[in-house]
Design an enzyme around this catalytic site. Structure first.
Site, PDB file in Angstrom:
ATOM      1  N   SER B 151      -8.305  -8.411 -13.776  1.00 17.48           N
ATOM      2  CA  SER B 151      -9.485  -7.874 -13.107  1.00 17.48           C
ATOM      3  C   SER B 151     -10.732  -8.630 -13.582  1.00 17.48           C
ATOM      4  O   SER B 151     -10.821  -9.839 -13.387  1.00 17.48           O
ATOM      5  CB  SER B 151      -9.555  -6.360 -13.367  1.00 17.48           C
ATOM      6  OG  SER B 151     -10.463  -5.751 -12.480  1.00 17.48           O
ATOM      7  N   ASP B 228      -3.394  -2.224  -4.440  1.00 17.39           N
ATOM      8  CA  ASP B 228      -4.500  -2.171  -5.394  1.00 17.39           C
ATOM      9  C   ASP B 228      -5.739  -1.629  -4.673  1.00 17.39           C
ATOM     10  O   ASP B 228      -6.260  -2.262  -3.750  1.00 17.39           O
ATOM     11  CB  ASP B 228      -4.728  -3.595  -5.915  1.00 17.39           C
ATOM     12  CG  ASP B 228      -5.792  -3.691  -6.986  1.00 17.39           C
ATOM     13  OD1 ASP B 228      -6.741  -2.880  -6.969  1.00 17.39           O
ATOM     14  OD2 ASP B 228      -5.679  -4.601  -7.818  1.00 17.39           O
ATOM     15  N   HIS B 263      -3.488  -1.435  -9.455  1.00 19.12           N
ATOM     16  CA  HIS B 263      -4.353  -2.194 -10.368  1.00 19.12           C
ATOM     17  C   HIS B 263      -4.087  -1.852 -11.841  1.00 19.12           C
ATOM     18  O   HIS B 263      -4.777  -2.339 -12.724  1.00 19.12           O
ATOM     19  CB  HIS B 263      -5.816  -1.855 -10.028  1.00 19.12           C
ATOM     20  CG  HIS B 263      -6.835  -2.862 -10.489  1.00 19.12           C
ATOM     21  ND1 HIS B 263      -6.976  -4.120  -9.934  1.00 19.12           N
ATOM     22  CD2 HIS B 263      -7.788  -2.814 -11.464  1.00 19.12           C
ATOM     23  CE1 HIS B 263      -7.960  -4.779 -10.521  1.00 19.12           C
ATOM     24  NE2 HIS B 263      -8.464  -4.019 -11.467  1.00 19.12           N
TER      25      HIS B 263
END
Lengths: 285, 285
Positions: B151, B228, B263
């Site tokens: 991320s 995600d 995620h």
């Protein structure tokens, strides 16, 4: 037996889920983790179920997030269920005063002392109500279940199995509190939950139960790190369990000492694949 | 460059350690994780080093505790280092007001705006000071280092590599914030750290950098879960990075979309072994 799905997350092609339900045994809402392997997700295959009982201070989250068990559970096709470690939200006086008694520290016994006896029935919850919930809601293979755990949960796994001959086809424990009647953690918990009369403790002590067990041959896989600080201060006492079990022909013990490993999830993560493979071999035999 | 050892725990026959040191670049004390594989512990073998940069809100702990990377790092003989995600204890006004700016959200840039510019130099910290500390204190193989992240940390890994041709021999990212100039998270962070003039953002945006990169051929392994939620709300924009890199003969991209993955660390844990094997192949070539 309505289940509320709190989360589901894809992991190793299966799904790690967390559910909430109302437990009649405990008189409160409880959360638990369920890993469904890809065989269940993709083909609704009936799979053995393996219960993991966590240690002091844990919730369902620790094992789910830190052990990395999902990879091997996926590979072997096991449903893995891990409950919380005590009743929650019941608001008994003193329940949050210490890390080793009350909330997060149910010790997997059925309490007989007030005020704990109204809610603290983790033994019955794990062996009966939770199993019923799991079998009613997931594609478990009938009659094929194993149990393992860590520390307080290792103790829990051992007594759940030893008190119910034949109920679990595979049993293992990471660094269990193997003789709670003789260690500080266990004495405190058993006095609180079971009362000061130590004769009432025997039926909740894996070492005593292993000495008296009669039933189908039961193998116990005991795992212990040599650098475990709780081993050093005699909270765990695996040697007492091994000595008590040795003369009992109905019990076979496998003891693995892991050189240099401590009591943490880093230790569990290193050997969880070996444990799950062990359970899979017995549960799929 | 004195290091203070905060903990060391045996894990997959290697050791998971946590250190604290004073960072001159950041002007504060910082903690970081180091996994030393068994080849280092047992034989002091020189091993490649792989840096992992974490995402928003994380400390060094998340990756260490939740990803399960140690098993594969042990197998391949990689030293894995993971820093914290921002300066700590510097007490800048507003640093704790939001999860996506300030503490836990350094974005791996060198801030130019007051008051952040005094401390928020995570880019220089990761690429220079931390690497110097690691190379001075551990048996790293000279000239063999890789970088990956998740991320915000995937963004960090990409810009650290793209701004330093040849410095990292292997680069991968889980669900990176691939085009921060064009997403809400990035716009907020870059405005705060770099100022409102968006032309100053280009040198910190992986998509822009990938379009302009000149240097030794650089492969970028981009990993993305299809479920995600941050992909859906266009915080990640991997398609922008892939499109920008495509015409650049100096960049080769590998893009893997993971059907149904989100995620979370359950996603990372599922694919971290594949990433580490990828880095090991390039770093040991």
């Amino acid at each position: 037996m309505a289940l509320e799905l709190l989360s589901t997350t894809k992991c190793f092609e299966g799904e790690q889920r967390v559910y909430k339900h109302h437990s009649n045994t405990l008189g409160c809402d409880m959360t638990f983790g369920v890993y469904l392997p890809p065989a269940v997700i993709e083909d609704k295959t009936q799979c053995p179920v393996l219960y993991f009982l966590s240690g002091l201070t844990c919730t369902h989250e620790n094992f789910v997030q830190k052990s990395g068990f999902q990879e091997t559970a996926a590979k072997h096709g096991l449903i893995v269920v891990n409950p919380d470690t005590s009743p929650r939200g019941v608001e008994l006086p003193g329940q949050d005063d210490a890390y080793d008694f009350g909330s997060g520290a149910g010790f997997y016994v059925d309490a007989t002392e007030e005020p704990w006896s109204k809610h603290y029935k983790m033994y019955s919850y794990v062996t009966q109500e939770l199993a019923d919930v799991v079998n009613a809601n997931f594609s478990t293979l009938p009659g094929k279940q194993g149990i393992f755990g860590h520390s307080m949960g290792g103790h829990g796994a051992l007594i759940c199995a030893l008190k119910n001959p034949g109920l679990y086809q595979s049993v293992s424990a990471f660094a269990p509190i193997a003789n709670p009647s003789e260690c500080p953690w266990g004495k405190k918990a058993f006095t609180g939950y079971l009362g000061a009369d130590t004769s009432s403790w025997e039926q909740w002590d894996a070492t005593y139960l292993a000495s008296k067990y009669v039933g189908p041959p039961q193998e116990l896989f005991i795992d212990q790190g040599s650098a475990d600080n709780f081993l050093v201060v005699k909270q765990l006492l695996p040697e007492k369990l091994l000595a008590a079990a040795a003369p009992n022909d109905h019990i076979q013990t496998i003891f693995k000492q892991r050189d240099g490993y401590d009591h943490s999830y880093f230790y569990i993560s290193t050997f969880v694949a070996e444990h799950i493979a062990y359970h899979a071999k017995l549960l799929k035999a």
